[in-house]
Write a protein that holds these residues in place. Structure first.
Motif, mmCIF file in Angstrom:
data_model
loop_
_atom_site.group_PDB
_atom_site.id
_atom_site.type_symbol
_atom_site.label_atom_id
_atom_site.label_comp_id
_atom_site.label_asym_id
_atom_site.label_seq_id
_atom_site.Cartn_x
_atom_site.Cartn_y
_atom_site.Cartn_z
ATOM 1 N N UNK A 1 36.379 41.710 56.549
ATOM 2 C CA UNK A 1 36.509 41.514 55.220
ATOM 3 C C UNK A 1 35.448 42.720 54.748
ATOM 4 N N UNK A 2 34.367 42.997 55.838
ATOM 5 C CA UNK A 2 33.668 44.358 55.193
ATOM 6 C C UNK A 2 33.883 45.357 56.352
ATOM 7 N N UNK A 3 33.335 46.787 55.654
ATOM 8 C CA UNK A 3 33.694 47.648 56.657
ATOM 9 C C UNK A 3 32.452 48.002 57.340
ATOM 10 N N UNK A 4 32.465 48.653 58.451
ATOM 11 C CA UNK A 4 31.305 48.999 59.276
ATOM 12 C C UNK A 4 30.177 49.656 58.533
ATOM 13 N N UNK A 5 30.452 50.519 57.549
ATOM 14 C CA UNK A 5 29.162 50.908 56.737
ATOM 15 C C UNK A 5 28.466 49.837 56.027
ATOM 16 N N UNK A 6 29.312 48.839 55.655
ATOM 17 C CA UNK A 6 28.590 47.507 54.948
ATOM 18 C C UNK A 6 27.793 46.966 55.872
ATOM 19 N N UNK A 7 28.255 46.595 56.969
ATOM 20 C CA UNK A 7 27.216 46.039 58.138
ATOM 21 C C UNK A 7 26.229 46.811 58.528
ATOM 22 N N UNK A 8 25.968 47.831 58.650
ATOM 23 C CA UNK A 8 25.230 48.911 58.927
ATOM 24 C C UNK A 8 24.148 49.086 57.720
ATOM 25 N N UNK A 9 24.507 48.812 56.509
ATOM 26 C CA UNK A 9 23.816 49.090 55.516
ATOM 27 C C UNK A 9 22.811 47.886 55.042
ATOM 28 N N UNK A 10 23.324 46.627 55.480
ATOM 29 C CA UNK A 10 22.673 45.366 55.521
ATOM 30 C C UNK A 10 21.101 45.408 56.280
ATOM 31 N N UNK A 11 20.990 45.703 57.422
ATOM 32 C CA UNK A 11 19.952 45.833 58.327
ATOM 33 C C UNK A 11 19.151 47.096 58.004
ATOM 34 N N UNK A 12 19.806 48.055 57.508
ATOM 35 C CA UNK A 12 19.136 49.193 56.902
ATOM 36 C C UNK A 12 18.016 48.836 55.637
ATOM 37 N N UNK A 13 18.729 47.996 54.578
ATOM 38 C CA UNK A 13 18.010 47.669 53.552
ATOM 39 C C UNK A 13 17.203 46.466 53.922
ATOM 40 N N UNK A 14 17.244 45.676 54.821
ATOM 41 C CA UNK A 14 16.496 44.844 55.461
ATOM 42 C C UNK A 14 14.931 45.403 55.854
ATOM 43 N N UNK A 15 15.094 46.362 56.599
ATOM 44 C CA UNK A 15 14.000 47.307 57.402
ATOM 45 C C UNK A 15 13.191 47.847 56.133
ATOM 46 N N UNK A 16 13.978 48.623 55.359
ATOM 47 C CA UNK A 16 13.579 49.377 53.999
ATOM 48 C C UNK A 16 12.509 48.240 53.246
#
Length: 76
Positions: free
Chosen positions: A25-40
């Motif tokens: 349902x979601x691209x790889x970019x979307x899955x990597x953007x979630x943890x990035x935003x969490x850490x940020x």
């Protein structure tokens, strides 16, 4: 985190969950953007708390209390 990254780039990262013809349902970019935003967000909370951001926010809502408590003539 290193374990998850190594797991993603190993041959286990190519295992498809679901039917053979299904697509994610979601691209790889979307899955990597979630943890990035969490850490940020966690870093922002850490540094903002360290630099006394909660006190500054409370001053927006209670400026009169701040003036009474910390004004030069408050102790008299």
């Amino acid at each position: 985190m290193l374990f998850l990254i190594s797991l993603a780039f190993s041959h286990y990262g190519n295992i498809r969950l679901g039917a053979d013809d299904s697509r994610p349902d979601y691209s790889n970019l979307t899955w990597w953007y979630g943890p990035f935003l969490l850490c940020r967000g966690l870093l922002w909370l850490t540094f903002s708390y360290h630099h006394n951001l909660p006190m500054r926010i409370s001053n927006l809502f209670y400026p009169i209390l701040w003036e009474r408590t910390f004004s030069p003539g408050a102790g008299q």
